[in-house]
Motif scaffolding. Structure first.
Motif, PDB file in Angstrom:
ATOM      1  N   UNK A   1       0.815  -1.209   0.000  1.00  0.00           N
ATOM      2  CA  UNK A   1       0.000   0.000   0.000  1.00  0.00           C
ATOM      3  C   UNK A   1       0.851   1.263   0.000  1.00  0.00           C
ATOM      4  N   UNK A   2       1.885   1.274   0.810  1.00  0.00           N
ATOM      5  CA  UNK A   2       2.745   2.451   0.890  1.00  0.00           C
ATOM      6  C   UNK A   2       3.455   2.698  -0.431  1.00  0.00           C
ATOM      7  N   UNK A   3       3.902   1.642  -1.056  1.00  0.00           N
ATOM      8  CA  UNK A   3       4.595   1.793  -2.337  1.00  0.00           C
ATOM      9  C   UNK A   3       3.650   2.246  -3.441  1.00  0.00           C
ATOM     10  N   UNK A   4       2.423   1.750  -3.429  1.00  0.00           N
ATOM     11  CA  UNK A   4       1.423   2.234  -4.399  1.00  0.00           C
ATOM     12  C   UNK A   4       1.233   3.731  -4.256  1.00  0.00           C
ATOM     13  N   UNK A   5       1.088   4.176  -3.027  1.00  0.00           N
ATOM     14  CA  UNK A   5       0.849   5.597  -2.774  1.00  0.00           C
ATOM     15  C   UNK A   5       2.033   6.449  -3.212  1.00  0.00           C
ATOM     16  N   UNK A   6       3.245   5.913  -3.074  1.00  0.00           N
ATOM     17  CA  UNK A   6       4.449   6.664  -3.422  1.00  0.00           C
ATOM     18  C   UNK A   6       4.737   6.708  -4.915  1.00  0.00           C
ATOM     19  N   UNK A   7       3.935   6.037  -5.720  1.00  0.00           N
ATOM     20  CA  UNK A   7       4.138   6.135  -7.167  1.00  0.00           C
ATOM     21  C   UNK A   7       3.887   7.552  -7.657  1.00  0.00           C
TER      22      UNK A   7
END
Length: 763
Positions: free
Chosen positions: A120-126
């Motif tokens: 989830x965190x990596x998705x948001x950081x895209x």
């Protein structure tokens, strides 16, 4: 997973959870405080710093929780006109929205299978979504799509029969977008208006409507300030509603009482250092919060409150005059409490009679008591009964219908309550039905419609062709992620309206077309909008601008998106849909249709924000047919702990059966993760399980050992054990990661899943 591609792109590596052990005993002894101030300083001096402060001061309500600061008075001011009313959650949400846009060729370099490796965190950081994209059937890549083709697909897909089209929404959007969504769906003949509230506070809405005739808080911010006792149940307010802590601190400062009921001891509910009180925070180490802290067995809340009722009776602390004049059914409720034995109560809830008696005495001797709760109450198969048992307790002490007292569900997302007010619900009130009939020139469908869980079931049964998701993360928010993924894959076309990527965009894929549509966020909209706080206060959001101004950026507002689709489908009869791109005109229609919202018609001219009529009860005359509160018996739950064979293992298999409650971390908002560590609980990453130290020892485990956790739907491996202040027999893991473990056991009255009482086997 590729480490890098042409164009200089690389996906974030899959996180390594084999971190160095973190000793939970080194966790902070106070919630908030210096770490919060350090975060503000770090963000202020970052490259985004000036933009963050600009948006913090923008005249729009907060993107985070439903306490909803901001609005016409500015970013740091609440509805009482008080300053310093922003929290770290707000900064996290703004900073995430100020990320740069995803580059035009980004999705050419990564397959959907690679994108599915992100958390989830990596998705948001895209980064920010800034142009529409589509994943077509048999393709492994999202590709850019024109708005023209988006509307062409929408014209086809929304012309399915009404029962085969559905929507899902979150509280991220405005009242105006919510009103348009339900107006379009109902004009098309569909009542399939699932909402994120179906997965959180629906039991509050259902239960409170039955008792008081109104499903929202009866306590305004002004009223809360008058209270001398707050009973806070099943809430981690320091993490999820930090501004509420300011009010609790003030109540304690005037010698008021704060009673906490929660299976887990949250540090911030014991002591909290709020930046709004800098002297207390920095010199005195914060403010004491809890006067009494009870840790009941998860799911036993009805037993707790029936016990409180029983003790109030025995201590002669019942307001019989109030009950006679202002309630129906009280005799049966009193008799039920009298006839329930202390042995049954204490064995069900795990609390001693003396603990319950002390709480009852504190409530009974207080003059103005507010009963507040969050999802620790609603996320159970008897969530509605939990809510009604709290309401019964408020009523037998006369603490409903007067200033400083009453029932106060603490809503999550910033405008989730506004969506319900605008009619985004399958449980539409008769008054709104009549208003919509006059507006649309047609009878509103009486079909039951699909809630969020009903939608998943219907999709599994291949009953849905088209789904329109206005914000939210339907995939990750549901129990049994494997089942949810299968359900969504049965839907022909899904439209995801969003500002940033999330897990659902990469896992909740449709059968033929998965389309992601980028929109402005609240402080970027080119027009005024409104939102509603959890305390029934309507805020005005001024127009704003976006930083996404690169040549490839192609965003629109939600209002423009919905009106364009509706216009193509429905033309101009009986509503001129294109005219509804004028949000002031939408507000005029809201004023004519939605009860209590008449003042919204003049808000553009008056610039006066307002409290919704008919919801704040400062006198004991309620919104029921006869003006009296309707009390009913709430049966004690039968709490069963399964044996090991339930999990497919033999009884002699080493391990421990526990009751799991899932929840958010301190660096998290709904399903969006901003920070994977939770230092307040001593949990260094997202793949942890919080357990009582005695349970750990008795099972032959050690803190920081890696274990498997199995539920009735799935299993997780390499989960790190963390010793924490949680009731023996209970455990805590992070949502949404732990949703893979369990099937959806739902409350039949509200259709809300039981995320807070999940049987698991740790081995």
């Amino acid at each position: 997973m590729h480490g890098g591609f042409g164009g200089g792109y690389s996906l974030f590596p899959v996180p390594c959870y084999m971190t160095q052990p973190t000793d939970s005993h080194n966790s902070p002894s106070t919630g908030g405080g210096l770490p919060v101030l350090q975060y503000w300083v770090e963000k202020s001096i970052s490259p985004q710093g000036l933009k963050i402060w600009e948006k913090l001061n923008h005249q729009s309500s907060c993107l985070s929780c439903a306490w909803g600061t901001g609005g016409q008075k500015g970013g740091f001011v609440n509805e009482a006109g008080e300053y310093l009313q922003r929290c770290m959650k707000s900064v996290e949400a703004i900073a995430a929205e100020l990320q740069e846009g995803i580059k035009a060729d980004f999705f050419q370099y990564f397959t959907i299978q690679e994108l599915q490796q992100l958390d989830s965190q990596q998705c948001d950081h895209l980064g920010r979504l800034s142009y529409p994209i589509i994943l077509r059937k048999n393709s492994n890549y999202y590709e850019r799509i024109s708005w023209k083709e988006v509307y062409q697909i929408a014209e086809i897909e929304f012309q399915k029969s009404p029962e085969r089209i559905a929507s899902y929404s979150s509280g991220r959007s405005s009242n105006e977008a919510a009103f348009l969504l339900q107006l379009m769906m109902r004009a098309l003949g569909s009542n399939n208006l699932a909402d994120c509230s179906d997965l959180c506070h629906a039991p509050s809405t259902v239960g409170l409507k039955e008792v008081f005739g109104s499903g929202t808080s009866m306590v305004s911010l002004e009223s809360l300030k008058e209270s001398d006792c707050v009973v806070l149940v099943g809430s981690n307010a320091p993490a999820n509603h930090p501004r509420l802590m300011n009010e609790l601190i003030k109540i304690r400062d005037k010698n008021g009482k704060i009673i906490i009921i929660n299976p887990q001891i949250e540090i911030g509910l014991v002591k909290f250092a709020s930046p709004a009180f800098p002297i207390k925070s920095l010199l005195k180490g914060g403010s004491d919060i809890s006067t009494l802290y009870l840790q009941p067995i998860p799911g036993s809340d009805v037993a707790v409150f029936v016990g409180i009722q029983k003790s109030l009776i025995e201590q002669n602390l019942i307001d019989f005059e109030y009950l006679n004049h202002h309630t129906d059914g009280w005799q049966e409720v009193i008799q039920n409490a009298e006839n329930t034995t202390w042995k049954t109560i204490t064995q069900t809830c795990g609390l001693s009679q003396e603990e319950i008696e002390e709480v009852a005495y504190t409530i009974g001797k207080s003059s103005k008591v507010v009963f507040a709760w969050a999802m620790g109450i609603t996320h159970h198969t008897n969530g509605v009964d939990n809510v009604k048992s709290i309401a019964n307790t408020a009523l037998i002490t006369g603490n409903a219908g007067k200033l400083g007292a009453g029932t106060m569900p603490i809503r999550g997302h910033s405008n989730v309550q506004g969506f319900g007010s605008m009619g985004v619900t399958i449980r539409l009130s008769e008054s709104i039905k009549q208003g919509l009939k006059e507006l649309l020139g047609q009878t509103v469908t009486e079909t039951k419609g699909y809630s969020a869980r009903g939608l998943i079931t219907a999709a599994l049964e291949q009953k849905i062709d088209t789904l329109f998701c206005l914000g939210g993360n339907l995939y990750a928010a549901n129990p049994d992620l494997t089942e949810t993924k299968q359900a969504l894959s049965n839907i022909k076309t899904i439209f995801y309206v969003a500002t940033k990527p999330n897990l659902g965009h990469f896992h909740g894929l449709a059968q033929e077309n998965t389309i992601i549509l980028p929109v402005f966020n609240r402080f970027e909209n080119p027009h005024r909008t409104t939102t509603e706080s959890g305390n029934n206060f309507v805020r005005l959001n001024e127009p704003g601008t976006t930083h996404l101004n690169s040549p490839e950026a192609d965003l629109i507002s939600e209002v423009e998106l919905i009106t364009e689709i509706a216009s193509r489908l429905l033309g101009e009869n009986p509503i001129h849909w294109k005219r509804l791109q004028d949000t002031q005109y939408i507000r005029e229609l809201i004023a004519k249709t939605i009860p209590g919202y008449s003042k919204i018609a003049e808000i553009d001219q008056s610039q006066t924000e307002f409290t919704i009529d008919g919801r704040i009860f400062t006198k004991p005359h309620f919104a029921t047919a006869n003006g009296k509160a309707q009390m009913t018996i709430t049966p004690l739950p039968q709490l069963i702990i399964p044996n090991k064979e339930f999990f497919g293992v033999t009884e002699d298999t080493p391990g421990l059966v526990l009751i799991l409650g899932t929840g958010r971390g301190y660096g998290q908002h709904n399903t969006v993760v901003y920070n994977s560590a939770d230092k307040y609980r001593g949990m260094p990453h997202r793949h942890c399980i919080l357990m009582n130290l005695e349970d750990i020892k008795n099972a032959g485990f050690q803190p920081h050992q890696r274990v498997k956790v199995r539920g009735d739907a799935g299993e997780l491996e390499h989960i790190e054990i963390i010793a924490g202040n949680i009731l023996p027999g209970a455990a805590f893991m992070f949502y949404p990661e732990a949703n893979i473990l369990f099937k959806a056991q739902i409350d039949p009255l509200s259709e809300t899943p039981a995320y807070k009482r999940v049987p698991i086997f740790v081995y």
